[in-house]
Design an enzyme around this catalytic site. Structure first.
Site, PDB file in Angstrom:
ATOM      1  N   ASP A  85       0.842  -1.204   0.000  1.00 28.19           N
ATOM      2  CA  ASP A  85       0.000   0.000   0.000  1.00 28.19           C
ATOM      3  C   ASP A  85       0.879   1.258   0.000  1.00 28.19           C
ATOM      4  O   ASP A  85       2.053   1.211   0.373  1.00 28.19           O
ATOM      5  CB  ASP A  85      -0.906  -0.003   1.242  1.00 28.19           C
ATOM      6  N   GLU A 107      -7.543  -0.438   5.772  1.00 29.77           N
ATOM      7  CA  GLU A 107      -6.101  -0.596   5.559  1.00 29.77           C
ATOM      8  C   GLU A 107      -5.455  -1.157   6.827  1.00 29.77           C
ATOM      9  O   GLU A 107      -4.644  -2.077   6.778  1.00 29.77           O
ATOM     10  CB  GLU A 107      -5.469   0.744   5.181  1.00 29.77           C
TER      11      GLU A 107
HETATM   12  C1  5RP Z   1      -5.625   5.844   1.308  1.00 28.35           C
HETATM   13  C2  5RP Z   1      -4.179   5.902   1.675  1.00 28.35           C
HETATM   14  C3  5RP Z   1      -3.197   6.047   0.576  1.00 28.35           C
HETATM   15  O1  5RP Z   1      -2.272   5.018   0.671  1.00 28.35           O
HETATM   16  C4  5RP Z   1      -2.509   7.372   0.705  1.00 28.35           C
HETATM   17  O2  5RP Z   1      -3.471   8.400   0.739  1.00 28.35           O
HETATM   18  C5  5RP Z   1      -1.523   7.612  -0.451  1.00 28.35           C
HETATM   19  O3  5RP Z   1      -2.251   7.832  -1.621  1.00 28.35           O
HETATM   20  P1  5RP Z   1      -1.533   8.046  -3.032  1.00 28.35           P
HETATM   21  O4  5RP Z   1      -0.845   6.773  -3.379  1.00 28.35           O
HETATM   22  O5  5RP Z   1      -2.679   8.392  -3.942  1.00 28.35           O
HETATM   23  O6  5RP Z   1      -0.566   9.200  -2.887  1.00 28.35           O
HETATM   24  O7  5RP Z   1      -3.806   5.846   2.820  1.00 28.35           O
HETATM   25  O8  5RP Z   1      -6.447   5.859   2.443  1.00 28.35           O
END
Ligand code: 5RP
Length: 222
Positions: A85, A107
């Site tokens: 993630d 998450e």
């Molecule tokens: C979603 C998250 C994402 O991992 C975080 O916001 C990063 O997002 P991106 O990859 O679009 O920069 O925690 O809840």
């Protein structure tokens, strides 16, 4: 390189990193956001190497299915070999702020069930001290004002994220102006506020590996 190119580079690196660890029936955890979306797109190239995925949001589940990757309910899975993630911020201890996409609760649950957490991020997310990115807190709707007052007592400046309802039917408060010197202690303190579902500090269980996209290439940090 653009920010999107850096995100694509770490997403590709994550697929290369997890590929040798996967066996036929393994289920992997997949996160949410633009970096996770790139990861899902590259993951489709090795979809025969694993059994399927658990997603941390409805949006990621839809994208996985569009690629022909089977999506499982976490309740039907024993353990996830790995969770991949993005993040909104990471410090040098790989303690994170997440939840910019409002998926923080799922998450955190999927991370908890995973053996290894691989975080993928471009270098704009790398910070000395967490807190420049407003800390997301998922809250039961009727507790919103109460929780906001308690967050003020902890030194923050909570702002209601208007128009956003999480996949769990809750609301988000984004806490501004916090310089988070002790992320584990703050994560615990916010969790104690009645009405809080989850906060976006991933410090008690941070990332095990960070793949950081930089102009000089992808750095692997432990
Ligand atoms: C979603 C998250 C994402 O991992 C975080 O916001 C990063 O997002 P991106 O990859 O679009 O920069 O925690 O809840």
């Amino acid at each position: 390189m653009t920010q999107d190119e850096l995100k694509q580079a770490v997403a590709r690196a994550a697929v290369e990193y997890i590929k040798p660890k996967l066996h036929g029936d393994d289920i992997i955890g997949v996160g949410t956001g633009s970096t996770a979306n790139f990861f899902i797109d590259y993951l489709a190239n090795i979809k025969e190497s694993f059994g399927g995925a658990v997603a941390s949001s409805d949006a990621s589940a839809d994208r996985l299915r569009e690629h022909g990757i089977e999506v499982f309910d976490l309740n039907s899975v024993d353990q996830l070999v790995v969770y991949v993630d993005g993040a909104d911020e990471s410090n040098h201890h790989l303690e994170l702020i997440k939840g910019g996409g409002a998926a923080l609760t799922r998450e955190k649950i999927v991370v908890a069930a995973a053996k290894e957490f691989v975080c993928i991020a471009d270098e704009s997310k790398w910070v000395d001290v967490l807190g420049q990115f407003p800390l997301p807190v998922e809250v039961i709707p009727m507790a919103r004002s109460y929780v906001a007052r308690e967050l003020v007592k902890l030194g923050g400046d909570p702002v209601y994220r208007e128009g956003v309802i999480t996949d769990n039917g809750n609301v988000i408060l984004d806490v501004h102006n916090m310089s988070i010197i002790d992320p584990k202690a703050l994560e615990t303190a916010i969790n104690q506020i009645t009405g809080v579902v989850t906060n976006g500090l991933f410090a008690r269980r941070g990332a095990d590996v960070l793949l950081l996209g930089t102009a000089d290439g992808v750095r692997m940090l432990y």
